[in-house]
Design a protein around this motif. Structure first.
Motif, PDB file in Angstrom:
ATOM      1  N   LEU A 276     -23.689 -41.828 -30.351  1.00 26.21           N
ATOM      2  CA  LEU A 276     -22.957 -41.709 -31.609  1.00 26.21           C
ATOM      3  C   LEU A 276     -22.219 -40.389 -31.789  1.00 26.21           C
ATOM      4  N   PHE A 277     -22.600 -39.355 -31.038  1.00 20.34           N
ATOM      5  CA  PHE A 277     -21.970 -38.055 -31.245  1.00 20.34           C
ATOM      6  C   PHE A 277     -21.324 -37.498 -29.987  1.00 20.34           C
ATOM      7  N   ILE A 278     -22.018 -37.525 -28.871  1.00 22.84           N
ATOM      8  CA  ILE A 278     -21.488 -36.909 -27.654  1.00 22.84           C
ATOM      9  C   ILE A 278     -20.358 -37.744 -27.061  1.00 22.84           C
TER      10      ILE A 278
ATOM     11  N   PRO B 234     -18.269 -40.027 -28.515  1.00 19.99           N
ATOM     12  CA  PRO B 234     -17.005 -39.916 -29.276  1.00 19.99           C
ATOM     13  C   PRO B 234     -16.365 -38.536 -29.165  1.00 19.99           C
ATOM     14  N   TRP B 235     -17.183 -37.477 -29.115  1.00 19.47           N
ATOM     15  CA  TRP B 235     -16.628 -36.135 -28.980  1.00 19.47           C
ATOM     16  C   TRP B 235     -15.901 -35.995 -27.644  1.00 19.47           C
TER      17      TRP B 235
ATOM     18  N   THR C 102     -28.209 -40.279 -30.262  1.00 20.66           N
ATOM     19  CA  THR C 102     -27.427 -39.059 -30.452  1.00 20.66           C
ATOM     20  C   THR C 102     -26.289 -38.981 -29.450  1.00 20.66           C
ATOM     21  N   VAL C 103     -26.595 -39.300 -28.205  1.00 24.15           N
ATOM     22  CA  VAL C 103     -25.541 -39.283 -27.183  1.00 24.15           C
ATOM     23  C   VAL C 103     -24.495 -40.348 -27.489  1.00 24.15           C
TER      24      VAL C 103
END
Length: 45
Positions: free
Chosen positions: A34-36, A38-39, A31-32
């Motif tokens: 793939l999402f955090i 890039p954000w 989750t970190v």
């Protein structure tokens, strides 16, 4: 009513708990990654 917890001393319970913890750790890392990350990259642009 007394609860007998000695039935949970079997190694299979330790394996099951370890598997669950490992699964949650892998989900947290993914989750970190793939999402955090890039954000944060796009937020700094």
């Amino acid at each position: 009513m007394a609860v007998d917890l000695s039935e949970f001393n079997h190694p299979s319970w330790i394996t099951a708990v370890g598997t669950g913890i490992g699964y949650l750790l892998i989900l947290a890392v993914l989750t970190v990654a793939l999402f955090i990350v890039p954000w944060l990259v796009f937020a700094t642009l």
